[in-house]
Write a protein that holds these residues in place. Structure first.
Motif, PDB file in Angstrom:
ATOM      1  N   PHE A  80      12.241 -40.252  16.511  1.00 43.88           N
ATOM      2  CA  PHE A  80      11.879 -38.907  16.074  1.00 43.88           C
ATOM      3  C   PHE A  80      11.633 -38.037  17.292  1.00 43.88           C
ATOM      4  CE2 PHE A  80       8.170 -41.647  16.125  1.00 43.88           C
ATOM      5  CZ  PHE A  80       7.236 -40.925  16.861  1.00 43.88           C
ATOM      6  N   GLU A  81      11.558 -36.746  17.053  1.00 45.26           N
ATOM      7  CA  GLU A  81      11.239 -35.797  18.113  1.00 45.26           C
ATOM      8  C   GLU A  81       9.954 -35.079  17.739  1.00 45.26           C
ATOM      9  OE1 GLU A  81      13.074 -31.731  19.918  1.00 45.26           O
ATOM     10  OE2 GLU A  81      14.504 -33.344  19.489  1.00 45.26           O
ATOM     11  N   VAL A  82       9.045 -34.982  18.720  1.00 36.33           N
ATOM     12  CA  VAL A  82       7.777 -34.305  18.511  1.00 36.33           C
ATOM     13  C   VAL A  82       7.365 -33.648  19.827  1.00 36.33           C
ATOM     14  CG1 VAL A  82       6.376 -36.379  18.952  1.00 36.33           C
ATOM     15  CG2 VAL A  82       5.451 -34.566  17.559  1.00 36.33           C
ATOM     16  N   ALA A  83       7.014 -32.371  19.761  1.00 37.59           N
ATOM     17  CA  ALA A  83       6.536 -31.612  20.930  1.00 37.59           C
ATOM     18  C   ALA A  83       7.498 -31.695  22.121  1.00 37.59           C
ATOM     19  CB  ALA A  83       5.136 -32.075  21.332  1.00 37.59           C
ATOM     20  N   GLY A  84       8.799 -31.650  21.835  1.00 40.93           N
ATOM     21  CA  GLY A  84       9.786 -31.675  22.909  1.00 40.93           C
ATOM     22  C   GLY A  84      10.019 -33.044  23.519  1.00 40.93           C
ATOM     23  N   ILE A  85       9.546 -34.088  22.836  1.00 40.57           N
ATOM     24  CA  ILE A  85       9.697 -35.457  23.328  1.00 40.57           C
ATOM     25  C   ILE A  85      10.467 -36.267  22.286  1.00 40.57           C
ATOM     26  CG2 ILE A  85       8.501 -37.550  24.069  1.00 40.57           C
ATOM     27  CD1 ILE A  85       6.026 -35.744  24.573  1.00 40.57           C
TER      28      ILE A  85
END
Length: 155
Positions: A80-85
């Motif tokens: 997954f992607e979260v906060a640009g990570i």
């Protein structure tokens, strides 16, 4: 089938074949709690057969960066992607959890983390590579041992 990890009622669903299933379930729940509290992200996992590209990405990074091949059988993955990570996790039957944290922007933090469930030995391939493990306590997972390395390449 996707399984949403509940960190309030820890379940071994999907991990039953592990000799340390309860500790591995606690480790998985610990990660779910972290992402919910920090990013308000719901942590969901799938069987490897449903998301083989996640396992392939993690395996490629391990092979390219440290010439590592994990011998344990992978049970579940998530990406997954979260906060640009971009995050990826693989949970193994042995009790090992590997995560990749890959900041999408150039010059961001990029690393591979290893976590060992309570009750498992350090995998031979990680011991041979010289990884040292620090201990931390978790209400959900007991004692977790962890190590990491910084990713140098582009993936």
């Amino acid at each position: 089938m996707t399984y949403i990890v509940d960190f309030e009622k820890v379940s071994t669903a999907g991990l039953e074949s592990s000799p340390v299933a309860q500790a591995l379930a606690g480790l998985r729940a610990n990660e779910a709690r972290y992402f919910k509290n920090k990013y308000d992200h719901v942590f969901a996992v799938s069987q490897v057969s449903e998301a083989p590209e996640t396992l392939d990405w993690v395996n490629r990074i391990l092979a390219d960066e440290r010439d590592l091949v994990i011998s344990a059988r992978p049970l579940e993955v998530t990406s997954f992607e979260v906060a640009g990570i971009r995050m990826a996790y693989v949970f193994y039957e042995s009790g090992l959890s590997i995560n990749v944290m890959y900041t999408i922007e150039d010059q961001g933090k990029r690393a591979v983390g290893f976590k060992l469930s309570e009750g498992m030995e350090v995998p031979e391939e990680l011991a041979a590579a010289g990884f040292k493990f620090a201990r931390q306590k978790s209400k959900l997972a007991g004692v977790i041992r962890g190590s990491f390395f910084v990713i140098k390449g582009e993936y």
